[in-house]
Design a protein around this motif. Structure first.
Motif, short mmCIF file in Angstrom:
data_model
loop_
_atom_site.label_atom_id
_atom_site.label_comp_id
_atom_site.label_asym_id
_atom_site.label_seq_id
_atom_site.Cartn_x
_atom_site.Cartn_y
_atom_site.Cartn_z
N ASN A 291 31.17 15.23 14.18
CA ASN A 291 30.85 16.63 13.88
C ASN A 291 29.91 16.67 12.68
O ASN A 291 30.02 15.86 11.77
CB ASN A 291 32.12 17.41 13.55
N PHE A 292 28.96 17.61 12.70
CA PHE A 292 27.95 17.83 11.65
C PHE A 292 26.79 16.84 11.74
O PHE A 292 25.97 16.78 10.83
CB PHE A 292 28.55 17.82 10.23
N THR A 293 26.70 16.08 12.81
CA THR A 293 25.50 15.26 13.03
C THR A 293 24.34 16.19 13.40
O THR A 293 24.49 17.08 14.24
CB THR A 293 25.74 14.24 14.17
N SER A 294 23.19 15.97 12.74
CA SER A 294 22.01 16.83 12.97
C SER A 294 21.05 16.20 13.96
O SER A 294 20.93 14.97 14.02
CB SER A 294 21.22 17.01 11.67
N PHE A 295 20.37 17.06 14.68
CA PHE A 295 19.34 16.62 15.62
C PHE A 295 18.07 17.43 15.38
O PHE A 295 18.15 18.62 15.02
CB PHE A 295 19.81 16.80 17.07
N PRO A 296 16.90 16.82 15.59
CA PRO A 296 15.64 17.53 15.32
C PRO A 296 15.24 18.48 16.46
O PRO A 296 15.72 18.33 17.59
CB PRO A 296 14.62 16.39 15.20
N VAL A 311 17.44 21.23 21.23
CA VAL A 311 17.55 21.83 19.89
C VAL A 311 16.39 22.80 19.72
O VAL A 311 15.24 22.46 20.01
CB VAL A 311 17.50 20.72 18.81
N GLU A 312 16.69 24.03 19.24
CA GLU A 312 15.66 25.07 19.17
C GLU A 312 15.06 25.22 17.78
O GLU A 312 13.89 25.51 17.62
CB GLU A 312 16.26 26.42 19.61
N LEU A 313 15.89 25.07 16.74
CA LEU A 313 15.39 25.25 15.37
C LEU A 313 14.92 23.90 14.81
O LEU A 313 15.06 22.87 15.48
CB LEU A 313 16.49 25.85 14.49
N ASP A 314 14.41 23.91 13.57
CA ASP A 314 13.89 22.66 12.99
C ASP A 314 14.92 21.55 13.00
O ASP A 314 14.63 20.40 13.28
CB ASP A 314 13.42 22.91 11.55
N SER A 315 16.14 21.93 12.66
CA SER A 315 17.22 20.94 12.66
C SER A 315 18.52 21.70 12.95
O SER A 315 18.75 22.76 12.37
CB SER A 315 17.28 20.27 11.29
N GLU A 316 19.33 21.19 13.84
CA GLU A 316 20.62 21.82 14.14
C GLU A 316 21.68 20.74 14.17
O GLU A 316 21.43 19.62 14.64
CB GLU A 316 20.58 22.54 15.50
N ILE A 333 29.33 24.11 19.22
CA ILE A 333 28.80 25.10 18.26
C ILE A 333 27.62 24.45 17.56
O ILE A 333 27.71 23.31 17.10
CB ILE A 333 29.89 25.51 17.24
N MET A 334 26.51 25.18 17.46
CA MET A 334 25.32 24.66 16.78
C MET A 334 25.19 25.33 15.41
O MET A 334 25.37 26.55 15.28
CB MET A 334 24.07 24.95 17.62
N LEU A 335 24.84 24.52 14.41
CA LEU A 335 24.83 24.99 13.02
C LEU A 335 23.49 24.77 12.35
O LEU A 335 22.80 23.79 12.65
CB LEU A 335 25.85 24.20 12.20
#
Ligand SMILES: O=C(O)CCC(=O)N[C@@H](CCC(=O)O)C(=O)O
Ligand SMILES: [Zn+2]
Length: 344
Positions: A291-296, A311-316, A333-335
């Protein structure tokens, strides 16, 4: 039942021996200072007989049956209260959510109870399984507890553990609360309890914490206390701070909270929830990704019905990815990092 509880002081054992319901409510006093009322299986209320402070506190656990650490934590607090090692200063309601699933050692028996609140239990097919029936009962107990008096601060911590490991071991989900500022004091209470990360939800949900937040104006959170382990296999030393702060809270002891500053905690905004639309939904990343791993931006997170989900934003960052949910339910859930929310 009363005799067993007075003798063993083990409310969890009594609950698990009677997973559907207790034959009737019962109650008793501890000395001249505490009234104890058992409303049902897994439902026990402690009230100070003399000076009641100004918080009404609900501590729930075991809404998911295999999330055992919070169950052990709550049962420990209940035991300490029954043994008169600690005394409540606040009205405190403990709820052991899903005794049948705890006996089963599984997250759910028929249906995910934490998708059944705010009346969802009675929609669609209606009260067709024990989780739906129990969710409705839990709502009535929370309602009875909070409505017993006006003017107190209402608090509900719904305690869970996560299926996977997390880059932030302990974190809380702050339910969507439009028009109500987020509470700096609550965030610093969570921090003191070892929960240093808060996710701000962006829409209504059918979770237990949203139910209490929305209907009773409670300071309510889903709190993830670590990773799931079987009963008895939790390292309880990892919960010392949480236990200490919950004990201080319900005993009306000084909380000694630090002043709020956003840089003392990790704050995330939920930017979207990806629901499952088709049976073939699958994630592209490994099942041990935390959990909380980011993707570009542009990264293909999942595939479904021949389409890529990117992924839609710069980093989620992802939290709670789970492809094995029924169609229509949340897969992840995307953060994003939270933009200084309105915290007071
Ligand atoms: O680790 C997981 O995948 C799930 C852990 C869990 O049960 N989380 C809660 C969060 C509830 C909320 O969003 O407030 C749940 O999924 O019910
Ligand atoms: Zn859970």
């Amino acid at each position: 039942m009363l005799d067993t509880l007075l003798k063993t002081k083990d409310f969890l054992a009594l609950t698990l021996a009677n997973p559907q319901s207790f034959p009737e409510p019962f109650g008793f006093d501890i000395g001249e200072h505490t009234r104890v009322d058992v409303w049902d299986t897994g439902v026990i209320l402690f009230q100070p007989l003399q000076q009641v402070a100004n918080k009404d506190v609900v501590l729930s656990c075991g809404v998911h049956g295999n999330e055992t650490a919070p169950i052990e934590l709550c049962n420990g607090l209940i035991r300490d209260l029954l043994e008169d090692k600690i005394r409540v200063g606040e009205r405190t309601l403990f709820l052991i959510g899903n005794p049948a699933a705890i006996n089963n050692g599984t997250r759910i028996v028929d249906e995910n109870m934490n998708r059944l609140f705010s009346g969802e239990h009675s929609r669609g097919p209606g009260l067709v399984n024990p989780e739906r029936i129990r969710a409705r009962k839990l709502e009535t107990y929370v309602d009875r507890f909070f409505r017993a008096r006006e003017g107190a601060q209402r608090i509900h911590y719904d305690l869970h553990t996560a299926i996977r490991g997390s880059k932030h071991e302990k974190f809380a989900i702050y339910p969507y609360r439009p028009g109500r500022a987020y509470s700096a004091e609550q965030i610093m209470f969570l921090k003191a309890a070892g929960v240093d990360t808060v996710l701000f939800h962006h829409e209504p949900t059918t979770t237990f914490s949203y139910f209490s937040s929305e209907n009773y104006g409670a300071d309510a959170f889903t709190i993830e206390l670590g990773k799931v382990y079987p009963m008895g296999q939790n390292d309880m030393t990892r919960f010392i701070a949480t236990r200490e702060m919950l004990s201080r809270l319900i005993c009306d002891r000084d909380l000694e909270l630090e002043s709020y500053s956003p840089d003392k905690v990790n704050l995330y905004q939920v930017c979207r929830v990806i629901n499952k639309q088709a049976e073939d939904f699958e994630f592209t990343f490994a099942s041990d990704v935390e959990n909380f791993t980011s993707f570009p931006k542009g990264f293909v997170l999942a595939r479904e019905g021949g389409k890529d989900i990117r992924v839609e934003l710069d980093s989620e960052a992802v939290v709670f990815p789970n492809a094995k949910v029924p169609v229509g339910q949340r897969t992840v859930i995307m953060l994003t990092a939270a933009q200084a929310p309105d915290v007071r």
